[in-house]
Structure formats: C-alpha cells, structure tokens
Design a protein around this motif. Structure first.
Motif, short mmCIF file in Angstrom:
data_model
loop_
_atom_site.label_atom_id
_atom_site.label_comp_id
_atom_site.label_asym_id
_atom_site.label_seq_id
_atom_site.Cartn_x
_atom_site.Cartn_y
_atom_site.Cartn_z
N THR A 33 0.83 -1.20 0.00
CA THR A 33 0.00 0.00 0.00
C THR A 33 0.87 1.25 0.00
O THR A 33 1.98 1.24 0.54
N VAL A 34 0.34 2.31 -0.61
CA VAL A 34 1.01 3.61 -0.57
C VAL A 34 0.11 4.65 0.12
O VAL A 34 0.31 5.85 -0.02
N GLU A 35 -0.87 4.15 0.89
CA GLU A 35 -1.88 5.02 1.50
C GLU A 35 -1.28 6.06 2.46
O GLU A 35 -1.84 7.13 2.63
N GLY A 36 -0.17 5.74 3.10
CA GLY A 36 0.37 6.67 4.08
C GLY A 36 1.36 7.68 3.53
O GLY A 36 1.78 8.59 4.25
N VAL A 37 1.72 7.54 2.25
CA VAL A 37 2.81 8.35 1.70
C VAL A 37 2.51 9.84 1.72
O VAL A 37 3.32 10.66 2.17
N VAL A 69 10.72 12.75 2.79
CA VAL A 69 9.96 11.49 2.76
C VAL A 69 9.93 10.96 1.34
O VAL A 69 9.42 11.62 0.43
N ILE A 70 10.50 9.78 1.16
CA ILE A 70 10.53 9.12 -0.15
C ILE A 70 9.31 8.23 -0.28
O ILE A 70 8.98 7.45 0.62
N ALA A 71 8.61 8.35 -1.40
CA ALA A 71 7.46 7.49 -1.67
C ALA A 71 7.95 6.06 -1.89
O ALA A 71 8.74 5.80 -2.79
N GLY A 72 7.49 5.15 -1.04
CA GLY A 72 7.95 3.78 -1.15
C GLY A 72 6.84 2.78 -0.93
O GLY A 72 5.69 3.12 -0.62
N VAL A 73 7.18 1.51 -1.09
CA VAL A 73 6.25 0.40 -0.87
C VAL A 73 7.08 -0.86 -0.68
O VAL A 73 8.24 -0.90 -1.11
N GLU A 74 6.51 -1.84 0.01
CA GLU A 74 7.14 -3.16 0.10
C GLU A 74 6.14 -4.17 -0.46
O GLU A 74 5.10 -4.42 0.15
N VAL A 75 6.45 -4.70 -1.63
CA VAL A 75 5.54 -5.60 -2.33
C VAL A 75 5.83 -7.04 -1.91
O VAL A 75 6.96 -7.51 -1.98
N SER A 76 4.78 -7.72 -1.46
CA SER A 76 4.91 -9.12 -1.04
C SER A 76 4.77 -10.03 -2.25
O SER A 76 3.75 -9.98 -2.94
N THR A 77 5.77 -10.84 -2.52
CA THR A 77 5.74 -11.74 -3.66
C THR A 77 6.02 -13.17 -3.20
O THR A 77 6.35 -13.41 -2.04
N LEU A 78 5.92 -14.09 -4.14
CA LEU A 78 6.13 -15.50 -3.81
C LEU A 78 7.09 -16.12 -4.82
O LEU A 78 6.92 -15.96 -6.03
N ALA A 79 8.10 -16.82 -4.31
CA ALA A 79 9.04 -17.54 -5.15
C ALA A 79 9.56 -18.75 -4.40
O ALA A 79 9.90 -18.66 -3.21
N ARG A 119 -2.93 -3.21 -8.77
CA ARG A 119 -2.21 -4.43 -8.40
C ARG A 119 -2.00 -4.51 -6.89
O ARG A 119 -2.08 -5.58 -6.29
N LEU A 120 -1.75 -3.37 -6.26
CA LEU A 120 -1.58 -3.38 -4.80
C LEU A 120 -2.89 -3.73 -4.10
O LEU A 120 -2.89 -4.43 -3.09
N LYS A 121 -4.00 -3.26 -4.65
CA LYS A 121 -5.31 -3.62 -4.08
C LYS A 121 -5.51 -5.13 -4.16
O LYS A 121 -5.98 -5.76 -3.20
N GLY A 122 -5.14 -5.72 -5.29
CA GLY A 122 -5.23 -7.17 -5.43
C GLY A 122 -4.34 -7.89 -4.43
O GLY A 122 -4.73 -8.92 -3.86
N GLN A 123 -3.17 -7.35 -4.19
CA GLN A 123 -2.25 -7.92 -3.20
C GLN A 123 -2.87 -7.92 -1.80
O GLN A 123 -2.74 -8.89 -1.05
N ARG A 124 -3.52 -6.81 -1.46
CA ARG A 124 -4.13 -6.72 -0.13
C ARG A 124 -5.27 -7.72 0.02
O ARG A 124 -5.49 -8.29 1.10
N GLU A 125 -6.02 -7.95 -1.05
CA GLU A 125 -7.11 -8.92 -1.00
C GLU A 125 -6.56 -10.33 -0.79
O GLU A 125 -7.13 -11.13 -0.03
N VAL A 126 -5.45 -10.64 -1.44
CA VAL A 126 -4.81 -11.95 -1.25
C VAL A 126 -4.31 -12.08 0.18
O VAL A 126 -4.41 -13.15 0.80
N ARG A 127 -3.78 -10.98 0.73
CA ARG A 127 -3.28 -11.01 2.11
C ARG A 127 -4.41 -11.35 3.08
O ARG A 127 -4.21 -12.10 4.04
N LEU A 170 2.03 -12.16 -6.77
CA LEU A 170 2.98 -11.73 -7.78
C LEU A 170 4.31 -12.44 -7.58
O LEU A 170 4.67 -12.79 -6.46
N THR A 171 5.04 -12.64 -8.66
CA THR A 171 6.42 -13.12 -8.53
C THR A 171 7.32 -11.91 -8.28
O THR A 171 6.92 -10.77 -8.54
N PRO A 172 8.53 -12.13 -7.78
CA PRO A 172 9.45 -11.00 -7.62
C PRO A 172 9.67 -10.24 -8.92
O PRO A 172 9.72 -9.00 -8.93
N LYS A 173 9.77 -10.97 -10.03
CA LYS A 173 9.98 -10.31 -11.32
C LYS A 173 8.77 -9.45 -11.68
O LYS A 173 8.92 -8.36 -12.24
N ASP A 174 7.56 -9.92 -11.37
CA ASP A 174 6.35 -9.12 -11.59
C ASP A 174 6.43 -7.82 -10.81
O ASP A 174 6.10 -6.74 -11.32
#
Length: 278
Positions: free
Chosen positions: A41-45, A59-69, A91-99, A172-176
């Motif tokens: 999520t980037v909601e707090g940026v 403050v640098i706009a950042g995110v930590e994307v959870s992937t699977l490998a 895509r981040l919204k989809g990630q949160r739904e998977v979480r 997502l994969t890390p490459k994704d």
C-alpha cells in the motif's frame, strides 16, 4: 552527517505509529529522511510527505511488495514511484485482497493446532480504517492470549517460513513486482535477502531488473552484510539499508528502532538516478 532510513512501516499496514508520528520520530532521531515502505500500500505516503514538509524531513514514496518464489515470501521494496499510477494501485489492491485470504488461512491453521483464535480478533488490531492487516497483527493476538511471549517467538513457532502455521497463497512473482515498480516510475530493491536462505535466488533476481539490494538490515549479521555487499557489487547494484521499523508491540520491537540501519544521501541520489527515464 545526513542519514536516511529506507525501510519504514506505519499504521497504513502493520506498523504501530501513524505516518505523521513516524516523521516526528525521524526528526527526533536526527534523520534527514525516511522511505515509507508499507506492505502492499502507498496510502500513508502523502500524509507522511505533508508532515515531512512541516518538520524538514525528506519522505521518499515507497512500498514493500509481497511476492512468492520457491514457496516462500520474497519482499521487493520500491522507491520514488508515482503513487497515483492506476496500474500500481490496482495491483496493490489485489495484493491486499490476497493477504486477507492468507490471514484467514493462517488463523484456520492455528485453530487446527489448538490455538483459540478468531479472525475478528486479528482484524480488531487495526490501528486505522483501511489498515492492511498482516502477520504482526496475528502475532499480537497470540501474545495477548499468552500463546507466545514475544513477536520473535510468534514468528519462530508459528508465523515465519519454518513456523507451524505458515501458509502461502498465489501472489505476484518478484519479477512481476520489479516490473510493476519500474512501470510506475520507481526503483526496485530486494528487501532483507538474508531472511530467505536462498542466495541462488538472490543472484538470479539481481539479474532481473533490480536496482539494489538491502545490504544492511537488523536481521543481517556481519557475514551476511558483507556477502550481500559483494553480490551487489558483482551485479552493479546499489547497496541500501533500513531498520524495517514497525514499532513496539507488548514490549517487543519488530524489527528494530527507527534509524538502526541507514544510508548516506549519496545512496539516495544513486537510487534516484536509477529511475526509469520518462
């Protein structure tokens, strides 16, 4: 000397402090800047940026994307993205739904192990509406119930990759994730490689579009730090650092205090220079 902490979490995901409070703490810690890297999520940026302007903190706009490998979680940090990029947000919204699906599976596994826990109890640990709930919230419930005594014990026994309640879900994969961050104008960096126990994968990802590797992290010992510094140099990648700050739960700091692992401004400039040309 000016220093930046490039791995910081807030209540927008599973941190204990609001974006505004984290910026205040950064100033108190003598930092020049931070990267806000909440999970998927980037909601707090923008909130953090606004506070940073008031307090003189970059403050640098950042995110930590959870992937699977290879059956385990691999996290990819992104910096300097366009936080309004529609594809990124989708895509981040989809990630949160998977979480959320994963949280339910973890709770069910814990119940099968004889732990009296309900998903509603985990969701109640959200600090703000819209918070991205994750494993630290589950760990918090386990501590309160007396099942474990600390965050570390919760992850060691149940929630970490070798834990009894660890589950994976399609992601997502890390490459994704690397491609997603790049397309949003950002710079991808592999987070805490020492936690994966798979340097072959680290080297393979180093050749897949990464700009950097998080060399210094609270969970890296000196041997790991040197090893990943060497891997970064071999692949001409930037070595970064961050505390992975989440704050304190029940007297347990996860992972480390803000400012524990930092970089100089020259590293921030190197990351900016690796942005995709527009």
């Amino acid at each position: 000397m000016k220093r930046w902490d490039l791995h910081v979490h807030t209540t927008a995901s599973d941190g204990m402090m609001t974006p505004e409070d984290v910026v205040y703490l950064a100033r108190e810690a003598g930092l020049s800047g931070i990267a806000l890297t909440d999970h998927d999520t980037v909601e707090g940026v923008e909130r953090a940026k606004a506070e940073g302007e008031k307090r003189g903190i970059d403050v640098i706009a950042g995110v930590e994307v959870s992937t699977l490998a290879n059956g385990q979680d691999i996290h990819v940090l992104g910096y300097f993205m366009d936080v309004h990029d529609s594809r990124l947000l989708s895509r981040l919204k989809g990630q949160r739904e998977v979480r959320q699906k994963r949280n339910g599976l973890v709770v069910e596994r814990l119940r099968q192990l004889g732990v009296d826990i309900r998903l509603e109890e985990v969701l109640a640990k959200k600090r703000e509406d819209g918070t991205n709930v994750g494993r630290p919230h589950i760990a918090e419930v386990l501590i309160e119930k007396g099942v474990v005594n600390s965050m570390d014990e919760a992850f060691d026994r149940f929630l970490g990759k070798d834990g009894k309640a660890y589950v994976t879900t399609p992601r997502l994969t890390p490459k994704d994730a690397i491609g997603l961050i790049r397309e949003a104008g950002g710079v991808p960096v592999l987070a805490h490689p020492g936690l994966y126990g798979d340097d072959w994968l680290v080297c393979r990802l180093a050749e897949s579009g990464l700009a950097g590797i998080e060399v210094r992290h609270p969970d890296h010992d000196q041997e790991m730090e040197q090893r990943y510094r060497d891997i970064a140099a071999k692949h001409q990648l930037i070595g970064t650092a961050g505390s992975d700050f989440h704050g304190e739960r029940h007297g347990s700091m996860y992972h480390a205090p803000l400012g524990t692992c930092t970089v100089e401004g020259s590293v921030v400039e190197q990351l900016q220079n690796r942005r995709k040309p527009t």
